[in-house]
Design a protein around this motif. Structure first.
Motif, PDB file in Angstrom:
ATOM      1  N   SER A 126      49.192 -13.499   0.400  1.00  0.00           N
ATOM      2  CA  SER A 126      47.877 -13.431   1.049  1.00  0.00           C
ATOM      3  C   SER A 126      48.020 -13.334   2.563  1.00  0.00           C
ATOM      4  O   SER A 126      47.241 -12.649   3.222  1.00  0.00           O
ATOM      5  N   VAL A 129      49.089  -9.738   3.437  1.00  0.00           N
ATOM      6  CA  VAL A 129      47.934  -8.836   3.364  1.00  0.00           C
ATOM      7  C   VAL A 129      47.013  -9.030   4.567  1.00  0.00           C
ATOM      8  O   VAL A 129      46.513  -8.065   5.147  1.00  0.00           O
ATOM      9  N   ALA A 130      46.800 -10.283   4.960  1.00  0.00           N
ATOM     10  CA  ALA A 130      45.922 -10.578   6.096  1.00  0.00           C
ATOM     11  C   ALA A 130      46.450  -9.966   7.390  1.00  0.00           C
ATOM     12  O   ALA A 130      45.671  -9.605   8.277  1.00  0.00           O
ATOM     13  N   THR A 133      46.586  -4.453   7.942  1.00  0.00           N
ATOM     14  CA  THR A 133      45.299  -3.823   7.607  1.00  0.00           C
ATOM     15  C   THR A 133      45.471  -2.597   6.707  1.00  0.00           C
ATOM     16  O   THR A 133      44.627  -2.348   5.841  1.00  0.00           O
ATOM     17  N   ARG A 136      46.152  -3.867   3.149  1.00  0.00           N
ATOM     18  CA  ARG A 136      44.930  -4.412   2.573  1.00  0.00           C
ATOM     19  C   ARG A 136      43.982  -3.296   2.160  1.00  0.00           C
ATOM     20  O   ARG A 136      43.355  -3.343   1.096  1.00  0.00           O
ATOM     21  N   THR A 140      42.558  -2.530  -1.690  1.00  0.00           N
ATOM     22  CA  THR A 140      41.138  -2.805  -1.943  1.00  0.00           C
ATOM     23  C   THR A 140      40.283  -1.542  -2.021  1.00  0.00           C
ATOM     24  O   THR A 140      39.106  -1.622  -2.373  1.00  0.00           O
ATOM     25  N   LYS A 149      47.674   0.980  -7.336  1.00  0.00           N
ATOM     26  CA  LYS A 149      47.662  -0.356  -6.746  1.00  0.00           C
ATOM     27  C   LYS A 149      48.730  -1.236  -7.383  1.00  0.00           C
ATOM     28  O   LYS A 149      49.435  -1.979  -6.697  1.00  0.00           O
ATOM     29  N   VAL A 173      44.437  -7.582  -7.736  1.00  0.00           N
ATOM     30  CA  VAL A 173      44.283  -6.298  -7.053  1.00  0.00           C
ATOM     31  C   VAL A 173      43.567  -5.268  -7.928  1.00  0.00           C
ATOM     32  O   VAL A 173      42.711  -4.513  -7.445  1.00  0.00           O
ATOM     33  N   THR A 180      36.792 -11.006  -3.196  1.00  0.00           N
ATOM     34  CA  THR A 180      37.639 -10.341  -2.218  1.00  0.00           C
ATOM     35  C   THR A 180      39.093 -10.581  -2.619  1.00  0.00           C
ATOM     36  O   THR A 180      39.396 -11.489  -3.407  1.00  0.00           O
ATOM     37  N   LEU A 181      39.988  -9.791  -2.064  1.00  0.00           N
ATOM     38  CA  LEU A 181      41.401  -9.963  -2.359  1.00  0.00           C
ATOM     39  C   LEU A 181      41.867 -11.364  -1.980  1.00  0.00           C
ATOM     40  O   LEU A 181      42.568 -12.030  -2.747  1.00  0.00           O
ATOM     41  N   GLU A 182      41.441 -11.823  -0.812  1.00  0.00           N
ATOM     42  CA  GLU A 182      41.834 -13.149  -0.347  1.00  0.00           C
ATOM     43  C   GLU A 182      41.289 -14.246  -1.256  1.00  0.00           C
ATOM     44  O   GLU A 182      42.002 -15.199  -1.603  1.00  0.00           O
TER      45      GLU A 182
END
Length: 269
Positions: A126, A129-130, A133, A136, A140, A149, A173, A180-182
């Motif tokens: 996580s 990914v954060a 960009t 991410r 997504t 993916k 994913v 959200t992904l997070e």
């Protein structure tokens, strides 16, 4: 979940433990995730299975007919247990199947006492990914196929993470279920922690914490919450100083940024 759903969830989770003792748990987890996707797609089926007016035996019978040639007896048994239970909402029924899928996926790591590693791997992914960009966006973007993916996740984690971690990240994913992904990664991390019978504390700090300070913080939080604590530490220079700690819905904000924000709110009021 609340009320009827909470009681049902406890019952089906207890019965799941018996199934996990003899099942091919990795295959069971994969098949249960397929059932989650099926229930998400088939609105009429989902409504019928969640309707308390329909007999429990009829529901399990239908599941047996639908899954008999496509899934293992263990999967049919687990899903049959879920659909026979009573749920306050349709979503609660699907959530229960998803939860069983996660528990099955991590069962081997649990038996080998490696759930802490899974928690760390989910959190580290996580954070990656954060901080990226482009990655991410690729994971997504609704125009990117599930296969593409999944391939990205496999390329990133193959040989570097537990197969259970790869399976969970791939699921988040490819089938986010409105999260959200997070949020999806955090939710699965919480389920792993629940299976390990501990809470997860997300700690935001301006500087890295020493092992000694982490241990003291872990011990303090364990005394407060009455359960072992797993720390996920996010080093974020933007908070200037202090610590922000979140355990579930509770936030302990001791950061300079947080205190300045509180002062501003009081002045504005």
């Amino acid at each position: 979940m609340r009320g009827i759903s909470r009681a049902s969830l406890q019952e089906v989770t207890e019965r799941l433990g018996t199934v996990l003792e003899s099942a091919d748990t990795a295959a069971l987890g994969s098949e249960l995730f397929d059932v989650v996707a099926l229930l998400e797609r088939e609105h009429t089926l989902r409504r019928w299975l969640a309707d308390p007016a329909n007999a429990a035996e009829s529901k399990s019978g239908l599941i047996g007919e639908l899954l008999e040639s496509q899934a293992s007896p263990s999967t049919v048994m687990v899903v049959g247990d879920v659909v026979q239970a009573r749920w306050s909402r349709q979503r609660d029924l699907i959530d229960a199947v998803e939860r069983a899928a996660v528990f099955a996926t991590i069962a081997r790591a649990e038996s080998e006492q490696r759930l802490g590693e899974l928690e760390d791997e989910l959190f580290r992914f996580s954070r990656v990914v954060a901080g990226d960009t482009e990655l991410r966006a690729a994971l997504t973007d609704e125009s990117v196929s599930e296969e593409r993916k999944g391939g990205i996740v496999e390329a990133l984690l193959a040989g570097k993470a537990d197969p259970a971690t790869t399976a969970l990240v791939t699921q988040v994913v490819t089938h986010p279920r409105g999260r959200t992904l997070e949020d999806g990664l955090e939710y699965y991390g919480q389920l792993v922690a629940e299976r390990a019978q501990r809470y997860v504390a997300l700690v935001r700090t301006a500087v890295a914490l020493s092992e000694d300070r982490q241990e003291r913080l872990r011990a303090t939080l364990a005394r407060i919450y009455g359960r072992p604590i797993h720390l996920n530490i996010d080093v974020d220079p933007s908070i200037v100083g202090g610590l922000s700690i979140r355990v579930g819905d509770e936030v302990i904000d001791g950061t300079i940024t947080g205190r300045l924000g509180e002062v501003r709110r009081r002045l504005a009021g």
